[in-house]
Design an enzyme around this catalytic site. Sequence first.
Site, mmCIF file in Angstrom:
data_model
loop_
_atom_site.group_PDB
_atom_site.id
_atom_site.type_symbol
_atom_site.label_atom_id
_atom_site.label_comp_id
_atom_site.label_asym_id
_atom_site.label_seq_id
_atom_site.Cartn_x
_atom_site.Cartn_y
_atom_site.Cartn_z
ATOM 1 N N HIS A 1 -6.564 2.581 -16.104
ATOM 2 C CA HIS A 1 -5.753 2.377 -14.907
ATOM 3 C C HIS A 1 -6.219 1.168 -14.101
ATOM 4 C CE1 HIS A 1 -2.408 4.584 -13.180
ATOM 5 N NE2 HIS A 1 -2.807 4.236 -11.993
ATOM 6 N N ARG B 1 -4.008 -1.729 -14.515
ATOM 7 C CA ARG B 1 -2.780 -1.619 -13.712
ATOM 8 C C ARG B 1 -3.027 -2.168 -12.307
ATOM 9 N NH1 ARG B 1 2.011 1.420 -13.793
ATOM 10 N NH2 ARG B 1 2.628 2.412 -11.832
ATOM 11 N N ARG C 1 0.679 2.733 -17.670
ATOM 12 C CA ARG C 1 -0.292 3.819 -17.666
ATOM 13 C C ARG C 1 -0.703 4.099 -19.112
ATOM 14 N NH1 ARG C 1 4.078 5.277 -14.389
ATOM 15 N NH2 ARG C 1 3.591 5.431 -12.150
ATOM 16 N N TYR D 1 -1.635 -1.674 -1.877
ATOM 17 C CA TYR D 1 -2.028 -3.005 -2.330
ATOM 18 C C TYR D 1 -1.931 -4.042 -1.219
ATOM 19 C CZ TYR D 1 -1.835 -0.987 -6.973
ATOM 20 O OH TYR D 1 -2.064 -0.205 -8.068
ATOM 21 N N HIS E 1 7.057 2.219 -9.191
ATOM 22 C CA HIS E 1 6.776 3.240 -8.195
ATOM 23 C C HIS E 1 8.086 3.808 -7.646
ATOM 24 C CE1 HIS E 1 2.569 1.406 -7.263
ATOM 25 N NE2 HIS E 1 2.515 2.295 -8.231
ATOM 26 N N LYS F 1 6.826 8.626 -15.794
ATOM 27 C CA LYS F 1 6.683 9.956 -15.210
ATOM 28 C C LYS F 1 8.060 10.591 -14.995
ATOM 29 C CE LYS F 1 2.318 9.399 -12.706
ATOM 30 N NZ LYS F 1 1.672 9.470 -11.376
#
Length: 354
Positions: free
Chosen positions: A299, A302, A207, A334, A325, A231
């Site tokens: 992004h 990514r 990110r 995806y 994730h 994150k």
Amino acid sequence: MRAMAGASSWLEERGLAAGGLTPLLAADLRADVRHAGPVLRFLREAGVVPAPGSAAGAGPAEAMLAQFRAWLAGERGLSAATVGCYAKQARKFLEYLPGPLDAALAQLDAGQVTSFMVGYCQGRNPESAKATVTAVRALLRFLHVTGHVPVPLAAAVPAVAGWRLASLPRGLDAVVVARLLASCDRGTVTGRRDLAILTMLARLGLRGAEVAALELADVDWHGGEVAIRGKGGRIERLPLPADAGEAVAAYLMAGRPRCGARTVFCTVRAPYRRLSPAAIRGIMAQACRRAGLPRAGAHRLRHSLATQMLRAGASLPEVGQVLRHRSQLATSVYAKVDENALRVLARPWPGGQS
């Protein structure tokens, strides 16, 4: 001069003078106007703008937002960028309330909350509306926990219509990614820095904020790994691809200025500072312009990595591990771009080819 002009336009649009830049409004200015930091530093040194943490010019709403920011950072553990976004949206709700703030909060009800959300979000795109919904819900939870609002009202904020997994990830083709990387002039300091940043985005699927937060000590050159500050304050390690490592090393050895910043990537002009997530987005936008491509966000690289991995035969769990994730549901989107896996689901057209 461009930064001064941008800051002046920002103030004029809001009917503000420079002296009205409270610490919280100054944070919004930094988020909205590129290179506004030096302008703010100049105005603070001149005594025109209150210093960070100062109570000068702070009204009841600003004081409440300062408490909200501290609660988000201390109790929720949110990043500074997220805290800034939440506070920016929450200010709009507080400004909507009539009369003295304390009295308005004491009498706040579900009807007022819903009325604000319906009126404010009308005509806005779903992403903007969802950001407002999230911020206002967080604000209402804070106000109830701290006793400013007698009843919990977070549930009164209506949800934005939307369907999970309804859209396709918008990745970029490998040829387009190559054009973006080739647009960087390796003969200049800026070009070497931008090439290293774009390569890290494209090869590791980072990110923008993660690239901006990457510190010198996070790169293990002997082990060929890099620690990513993701994150929720998580630190995870990823292998450092050879081309990404070479691009970063070229920038560090012949480009990065000597400065006190501990981050890998810094500004190329004095005063040297770490790059912000907004600066990473700007570097991506400039690369698109140089390559003659429509503007795309960082992004998108990514998404491109995830799509390329699937087409090369990687499984969804493997993609989720690379993208870090926390939930498999985040990776499942995806599945719709995995052409090899979807091909077996396509049934022959009745009656033969059409």
